[in-house]
Design a protein around this motif. Structure first.
Motif, PDB file in Angstrom:
ATOM      1  N   PHE A  27       0.847  -1.191   0.000  1.00 20.76           N
ATOM      2  CA  PHE A  27       0.000   0.000   0.000  1.00 20.76           C
ATOM      3  C   PHE A  27       0.883   1.242   0.000  1.00 20.76           C
ATOM      4  CE2 PHE A  27       1.184  -0.070   4.382  1.00 20.76           C
ATOM      5  CZ  PHE A  27       1.167   1.259   4.785  1.00 20.76           C
ATOM      6  N   TRP A  36      -5.081   6.800  -0.892  1.00 18.24           N
ATOM      7  CA  TRP A  36      -4.541   5.471  -0.647  1.00 18.24           C
ATOM      8  C   TRP A  36      -4.396   4.712  -1.953  1.00 18.24           C
ATOM      9  CZ3 TRP A  36      -3.198   3.756   4.253  1.00 18.24           C
ATOM     10  CH2 TRP A  36      -3.666   4.535   5.325  1.00 18.24           C
ATOM     11  N   TRP A  38      -3.750   0.617  -3.119  1.00 18.49           N
ATOM     12  CA  TRP A  38      -3.669  -0.771  -2.662  1.00 18.49           C
ATOM     13  C   TRP A  38      -3.181  -1.670  -3.792  1.00 18.49           C
ATOM     14  CZ3 TRP A  38      -9.082  -1.820  -0.018  1.00 18.49           C
ATOM     15  CH2 TRP A  38      -9.116  -1.174   1.235  1.00 18.49           C
TER      16      TRP A  38
END
Length: 224
Positions: A27, A36, A38
């Motif tokens: 991540f 974010w 991922w």
């Protein structure tokens, strides 16, 4: 997207094609945009197909175990305020309601001036027993484990103390770093022990410093 973000995205794509253990995912969290990123493995840990949802702080917190949610929220707030890595051990629920215990090991992303602009690292799902990929690695290193048991046991004890995890989980982390960096298990363990002088005395920054040590200890081995 900045050049720095583009480089990180390229690295994330490379990570996607590498042979990581099934229960390890990558991540990145960018401070300025609070965005974010991922890897496919982290999506799957949470019960999603890769790209199915946009990972956000609200989504992360919604998945956290109720007993751990406030702790993780405070951690994210501190990460943003102080530019520290997002490192922790906590529980989350996937989309089916299954509880996962994960250890998050992370380091800072620095810009060209050495200023922290994000944090990047790995989710290690400790819920299950050693998975098939890790078990294969364990089999491969059995002989060196016998010969180097003392140093590996010492390194396991350090991880157990630092992260509050069980012996099997600590060994799994060492095997993961060995696979990830293509460095022999005993050399990873020896590098962890030799680098302990780099970790400040508690409580100031000990876990953050140890995360950095664990993610870079392969650079201080004699292997090429």
């Amino acid at each position: 997207m900045t050049a720095l973000e583009s480089d990180a995205a390229d690295q994330c794509e490379r990570d996607h094609h590498q042979a990581h253990p099934a229960l390890v995912g990558a991540f990145t969290f960018w401070f300025a945009t609070q965005r974010w990123e991922w890897s496919a493995e982290v999506y799957r840990m949470h019960g999603y197909t890769p790209g199915q949802v946009e990972p956000t702080t609200d989504l992360l917190l919604a998945h956290k175990h109720p007993a751990d949610r406030d702790i993780v929220a405070d951690l994210i707030a501190r990460t943003l305020a102080e530019g520290e890595p997002f490192s922790s051990r906590h529980r989350f629920l996937d989309t089916t309601g299954q509880v996962h215990t994960v250890m998050v090991i992370a380091d800072r992303v620095l810009d060209d001036h050495g200023e922290p602009v994000g944090t990047t690292g790995y989710y290690l799902d400790l819920t299950e027993t050693v998975d098939a990929a890790t078990n294969a690695a364990v089999t491969e290193v059995v002989s060196e484990l016998v010969q180097s048991r003392a140093v590996i046991e010492q390194a396991k004890s350090v991880l157990m103390c630092m992260y509050g995890i069980a012996a099997e989980q600590a060994f799994k982390v060492l095997v993961w770093r060995s696979q990830e960096t293509n460095v022999k298990l005993r050399d990873i363990a020896a590098a962890v022990l030799a680098s302990l002088t780099m970790v400040p005395a508690p409580p100031a920054g000990t876990i953050t410093a140890f995360d950095h040590l664990l993610l870079t200890c392969h650079e201080r081995t004699d292997q090429q």
